[in-house]
Design an enzyme around this catalytic site. Structure first.
Site, mmCIF file in Angstrom:
data_model
loop_
_atom_site.group_PDB
_atom_site.id
_atom_site.type_symbol
_atom_site.label_atom_id
_atom_site.label_comp_id
_atom_site.label_asym_id
_atom_site.label_seq_id
_atom_site.Cartn_x
_atom_site.Cartn_y
_atom_site.Cartn_z
ATOM 1 N N ASP A 1 -3.651 -10.818 -4.842
ATOM 2 C CA ASP A 1 -3.247 -9.618 -5.566
ATOM 3 C C ASP A 1 -2.137 -8.950 -4.744
ATOM 4 O OD1 ASP A 1 -3.430 -7.241 -7.229
ATOM 5 O OD2 ASP A 1 -4.523 -6.336 -5.548
ATOM 6 N N ASP B 1 -0.705 -5.143 -5.335
ATOM 7 C CA ASP B 1 -0.929 -3.717 -5.070
ATOM 8 C C ASP B 1 -2.259 -3.491 -4.351
ATOM 9 O OD1 ASP B 1 1.339 -2.314 -6.202
ATOM 10 O OD2 ASP B 1 0.650 -3.087 -8.129
#
Ligand code: XBP
Ligand code: MG
Length: 223
Positions: A4, A6
């Site tokens: 991922d 963010d």
């Protein structure tokens, strides 16, 4: 390994997206400001456009007005966010660079599955980690439904062409964990200040920092 972006590879929310959303509000002459603490609640909604819609709806803005305003606000937010990236306001989380180097040296393929927009994801990854470091890079614009829906992970797994059992997802949030698990992936959570109190059920491992991870530990999590 599928990362991922963010909150995971980068600390991008408090001093990045949040500040950029506020610049977009100011540039449009709107009175809204998202402070550090309430922004944590807003993060429950993944995707910047979706977050804006939810917030402005709660402020009483009609759907027609939102449909016109949100794309403009979001585009301005993404521009402002990229400005923050180029001025160094968004940094890799501690230990990320070292872990990526070690994984590459061990021959592990690196991919990205994010809910963020293509407009900034590619430039940010190139700027902070070097061009072409991750492949594939699946963004929020590549899927119909964002996390916690598993679509981004399903698409990434398909593109890698490897069985889910040979892959490991790395996430910071409960929404991300849910998405990875629903795609059949084992998931390590590296939590941050915004996500530390969220649910971790089903995570293969939960740590506070990438500095707590090493290759042997990660290898032990892949069935
Ligand atoms: C991250 C997000 C993103 C960013 C903003 O979720 O929800 O919306 O806040 O990016 P995850 P955009 O880490 O689970 O992918 O404004 O480009 O959507
Ligand atoms: Mg995240």
């Amino acid at each position: 390994m599928i990362f991922d972006v963010d909150g995971t590879l980068v600390d991008s929310e408090r001093d990045g997206h949040r500040v950029a959303f506020n610049r977009a509000f100011a540039d449009h002459g709107l009175p809204y400001r998202w402070d550090v603490e309430p922004y944590g609640d807003l993060l429950e909604t993944t995707g910047g456009s979706q977050r804006l819609h939810r917030f402005l709806e709660a402020e009483g803005m009609a759907e027609e007005k939102r449909a016109e305003l949100v794309p403009k606000l979001h585009a301005r937010k993404n521009e402002a966010f990229l400005e923050l990236v180029t001025t160094g306001a968004v940094e890799a989380r501690p230990g990320v660079h070292q872990l990526l180097d070690a994984l590459e040296e061990a021959g592990v393929r690196l991919a990205v599955a994010t809910t963020g927009s293509r407009a900034w994801v590619g430039p940010l990854l190139d700027d902070l980690f070097g061009a072409g470091r991750f492949s594939p890079v699946v963004t929020g614009d590549d899927v119909e439904v964002r996390k916690p829906d598993p679509s981004a992970y399903v698409q990434t797994v398909d593109a890698l062409g490897l069985p889910a059992g040979q892959l490991l997802a790395v996430e910071d949030s409960a929404n991300g964990l849910q998405a990875a698990r629903a795609a059949g992936l084992a998931c390590v959570m590296v939590v941050n200040d915004y996500t530390a109190g969220q649910g971790t059920d089903g995570a293969a491992l939960v740590v506070d920092s990438f500095e707590d991870l090493d290759l042997d530990t990660l290898a032990g999590l892949v069935p």
